[in-house]
Enzyme design. Structure first.
Site, PDB file in Angstrom:
ATOM      1  N   ALA A  86       0.861  -1.178   0.000  1.00 21.09           N
ATOM      2  CA  ALA A  86       0.000   0.000   0.000  1.00 21.09           C
ATOM      3  C   ALA A  86       0.902   1.234   0.000  1.00 21.09           C
ATOM      4  O   ALA A  86       2.059   1.171   0.436  1.00 21.09           O
ATOM      5  CB  ALA A  86      -0.876  -0.010   1.242  1.00 21.09           C
ATOM      6  N   GLY A 109       0.554  -5.090   0.816  1.00 22.35           N
ATOM      7  CA  GLY A 109      -0.631  -5.183  -0.039  1.00 22.35           C
ATOM      8  C   GLY A 109      -0.329  -5.797  -1.395  1.00 22.35           C
ATOM      9  O   GLY A 109      -1.212  -6.369  -2.035  1.00 22.35           O
ATOM     10  N   GLU A 144      -0.454  -9.412  -0.836  1.00 24.96           N
ATOM     11  CA  GLU A 144      -1.864  -9.746  -0.590  1.00 24.96           C
ATOM     12  C   GLU A 144      -2.666  -9.749  -1.899  1.00 24.96           C
ATOM     13  O   GLU A 144      -3.513 -10.604  -2.118  1.00 24.96           O
ATOM     14  CB  GLU A 144      -2.455  -8.753   0.417  1.00 24.96           C
ATOM     15  N   GLU A 148       4.675  -5.112   7.077  1.00 19.15           N
ATOM     16  CA  GLU A 148       3.921  -4.032   7.736  1.00 19.15           C
ATOM     17  C   GLU A 148       4.367  -3.831   9.170  1.00 19.15           C
ATOM     18  O   GLU A 148       4.254  -2.727   9.712  1.00 19.15           O
ATOM     19  CB  GLU A 148       2.414  -4.345   7.700  1.00 19.15           C
TER      20      GLU A 148
HETATM   21  N1  CO8 Z   1       4.612   3.253  -0.615  1.00 18.93           N
HETATM   22  C1  CO8 Z   1       4.994   4.417  -1.154  1.00 18.93           C
HETATM   23  N2  CO8 Z   1       6.162   4.572  -1.832  1.00 18.93           N
HETATM   24  C2  CO8 Z   1       6.950   3.494  -1.939  1.00 18.93           C
HETATM   25  C3  CO8 Z   1       6.620   2.247  -1.389  1.00 18.93           C
HETATM   26  C4  CO8 Z   1       5.365   2.139  -0.702  1.00 18.93           C
HETATM   27  N3  CO8 Z   1       4.912   0.976  -0.188  1.00 18.93           N
HETATM   28  N4  CO8 Z   1       7.608   1.375  -1.650  1.00 18.93           N
HETATM   29  C5  CO8 Z   1       8.535   2.043  -2.347  1.00 18.93           C
HETATM   30  N5  CO8 Z   1       8.159   3.320  -2.525  1.00 18.93           N
HETATM   31  C6  CO8 Z   1       8.871   4.387  -3.214  1.00 18.93           C
HETATM   32  C7  CO8 Z   1      10.027   4.904  -2.397  1.00 18.93           C
HETATM   33  O1  CO8 Z   1       9.588   5.842  -1.443  1.00 18.93           O
HETATM   34  C8  CO8 Z   1      10.896   5.503  -3.467  1.00 18.93           C
HETATM   35  O2  CO8 Z   1      10.365   6.744  -3.858  1.00 18.93           O
HETATM   36  P1  CO8 Z   1      11.285   8.099  -3.734  1.00 18.93           P
HETATM   37  O3  CO8 Z   1      12.406   7.834  -4.700  1.00 18.93           O
HETATM   38  O4  CO8 Z   1      10.344   9.161  -4.173  1.00 18.93           O
HETATM   39  O5  CO8 Z   1      11.717   8.158  -2.336  1.00 18.93           O
HETATM   40  C9  CO8 Z   1      10.695   4.558  -4.640  1.00 18.93           C
HETATM   41  O6  CO8 Z   1       9.470   3.874  -4.390  1.00 18.93           O
HETATM   42  C10 CO8 Z   1      11.794   3.523  -4.784  1.00 18.93           C
HETATM   43  O7  CO8 Z   1      11.893   2.854  -3.533  1.00 18.93           O
HETATM   44  P2  CO8 Z   1      13.307   2.644  -2.782  1.00 18.93           P
HETATM   45  O8  CO8 Z   1      14.230   3.783  -3.085  1.00 18.93           O
HETATM   46  O9  CO8 Z   1      12.993   2.371  -1.336  1.00 18.93           O
HETATM   47  O10 CO8 Z   1      13.823   1.341  -3.546  1.00 18.93           O
HETATM   48  P3  CO8 Z   1      14.819   0.240  -2.966  1.00 18.93           P
HETATM   49  O11 CO8 Z   1      15.145  -0.626  -4.132  1.00 18.93           O
HETATM   50  O12 CO8 Z   1      15.899   0.844  -2.195  1.00 18.93           O
HETATM   51  O13 CO8 Z   1      13.916  -0.620  -1.913  1.00 18.93           O
HETATM   52  C11 CO8 Z   1      11.942  -1.777  -1.176  1.00 18.93           C
HETATM   53  C12 CO8 Z   1      12.815  -1.358  -2.360  1.00 18.93           C
HETATM   54  C13 CO8 Z   1      12.684  -2.787  -0.308  1.00 18.93           C
HETATM   55  C14 CO8 Z   1      10.695  -2.454  -1.772  1.00 18.93           C
HETATM   56  C15 CO8 Z   1      11.550  -0.543  -0.345  1.00 18.93           C
HETATM   57  O14 CO8 Z   1      11.067   0.457  -1.219  1.00 18.93           O
HETATM   58  C16 CO8 Z   1      10.507  -0.792   0.696  1.00 18.93           C
HETATM   59  O15 CO8 Z   1      10.802  -1.357   1.745  1.00 18.93           O
HETATM   60  N6  CO8 Z   1       9.235  -0.375   0.452  1.00 18.93           N
HETATM   61  C17 CO8 Z   1       8.182  -0.473   1.409  1.00 18.93           C
HETATM   62  C18 CO8 Z   1       7.671  -1.900   1.554  1.00 18.93           C
HETATM   63  C19 CO8 Z   1       6.568  -1.973   2.587  1.00 18.93           C
HETATM   64  O16 CO8 Z   1       6.763  -1.686   3.741  1.00 18.93           O
HETATM   65  N7  CO8 Z   1       5.354  -2.404   2.149  1.00 18.93           N
HETATM   66  C20 CO8 Z   1       4.212  -2.510   3.029  1.00 18.93           C
HETATM   67  C21 CO8 Z   1       3.370  -1.266   2.965  1.00 18.93           C
HETATM   68  S1  CO8 Z   1       1.996  -1.280   4.102  1.00 18.93           S
HETATM   69  C22 CO8 Z   1       0.845  -2.255   3.349  1.00 18.93           C
HETATM   70  O17 CO8 Z   1       1.035  -2.738   2.268  1.00 18.93           O
HETATM   71  C23 CO8 Z   1      -0.425  -2.504   4.097  1.00 18.93           C
HETATM   72  C24 CO8 Z   1      -1.462  -3.141   3.196  1.00 18.93           C
HETATM   73  C25 CO8 Z   1      -2.803  -3.300   3.826  1.00 18.93           C
HETATM   74  C26 CO8 Z   1      -3.513  -2.021   4.055  1.00 18.93           C
HETATM   75  C27 CO8 Z   1      -4.960  -2.243   4.314  1.00 18.93           C
HETATM   76  C28 CO8 Z   1      -5.650  -0.983   4.808  1.00 18.93           C
HETATM   77  C29 CO8 Z   1      -7.138  -1.166   5.051  1.00 18.93           C
END
Ligand code: CO8
Length: 258
Positions: free
Chosen positions: A65, A109, A112, A132
């Site tokens: 998400a 997500g 999921e 998460e």
């Molecule tokens: N949301 C928003 N932006 C994201 C996300 C995300 N989940 N993941 C990556 N990005 C963005 C980064 O912020 C970055 O943007 P910017 O350059 O503008 O800062 C760009 O994508 C590239 O990402 P990275 O520079 O971090 O790339 P890396 O190769 O270094 O790392 C990773 C890749 C490991 C995937 C890393 O980006 C990461 O850990 N991302 C987050 C993963 C995460 O925590 N996912 C879970 C999110 S919460 C969720 O999914 C809950 C779902 C259920 C909700 C239900 C509600 C009712």
């Protein structure tokens, strides 16, 4: 229909939805989820489409998400907004088979969403996770329930509590993905699988999907009864006559969804 966060392509009987927010690793924001829900509804009612593929980019199926969109939300915003609901309902409402073609990250997500599809074909570089916990929350669109059913309690707990990622090999061993293919061949192999599915009788495909899904929802006895009734009902179809005649006549069946 033109979309901004997804690309929808129809090639013969196979539709492909490509999540398309490359700068955010296909993070699922409300706009994308709304477009995904709309596209799935349209494809499910498009008679030409017989199988749907959901995919992302070579680097990310979806990194979860959209954290930036969620970060300032309150309990009330999340509870009343419930912006994931239409998309999750849309995926599970689709009657046609849906394959998730996963390369790179399928996290939160994203994992999921892949699990809501009927099965997952993974590229060698696929990484699955429910991280998460690192954000101070937990999975919210089925991760604790579906991952546990796919891989069992121990591995699911490990993934949800440590937030670690599972690579494609581990995911295949654990039963999360049906097969692993070389990254460059992900779409070709997934399309081949989709085309195989598209050749079958849609009546039998829908029955098979309903029966397998029912195994998650009911007891063995009830599930067996449900399967048996669907099996019996398919003998009312022309496709059953055609399929069994084609076998005996040593030719390819021509199904007509009748
Ligand atoms: N949301 C928003 N932006 C994201 C996300 C995300 N989940 N993941 C990556 N990005 C963005 C980064 O912020 C970055 O943007 P910017 O350059 O503008 O800062 C760009 O994508 C590239 O990402 P990275 O520079 O971090 O790339 P890396 O190769 O270094 O790392 C990773 C890749 C490991 C995937 C890393 O980006 C990461 O850990 N991302 C987050 C993963 C995460 O925590 N996912 C879970 C999110 S919460 C969720 O999914 C809950 C779902 C259920 C909700 C239900 C509600 C009712």
């Amino acid at each position: 229909m033109a979309y901004e966060t997804i690309i929808v392509e129809i090639d013969d009987h196979v539709a492909t939805i490509t999540l398309n927010r490359p700068d955010a690793l296909n993070a699922l924001n409300s706009h994308l989820l709304q477009e995904l829900a709309q596209a799935l509804g349209e494809l499910d009612s498009n008679d030409k489409v017989r199988c749907i593929i959901v995919t992302g980019s070579a680097k990310a199926f979806a990194a979860g998400a959209d954290i930036k969109e969620m970060s300032e939300k309150s309990f009330v915003d999340m509870y009343l907004g419930d912006f994931f609901e239409p998309a999750t309902e849309a995926v599970t409402r689709v009657r046609k088979p849906i394959i998730a073609a996963v390369a790179g990250y399928a996290l939160g997500g994203g994992c999921e969403l892949a699990m809501m599809c009927d099965f997952i074909i993974a590229a060698e570089n696929a990484k699955f996770g429910q991280p998460e916990i690192n954000l101070g929350v937990i999975a919210g669109i089925g991760g604790t329930q579906r991952l546990t059913r796919y891989v069992g309690k121990s591995k699911s707990m490990d993934m949800h509590l440590t937030g670690r990622f599972m690579d494609a090999e581990e995911a295949e061993r654990a039963g999360l993905v049906s097969r692993i293919v070389p990254a460059k061949q992900l779409m070709d192999e997934t399309k081949k699988a989709a085309e195989k599915i598209a050749e079958k009788s849609m009546l039998a495909s829908i029955a098979a999907k309903q029966a397998v899904n029912r195994s998650y929802e009911t007891t063995l006895t009830e599930g067996l009864l449900f399967e048996r009734r669907l099996f019996h009902s398919l003998f009312a179809t022309e496709d059953q006559k055609e399929g069994m005649a084609a076998f005996q006549e040593k030719r390819t069946a021509q199904f007509r969804d009748r």
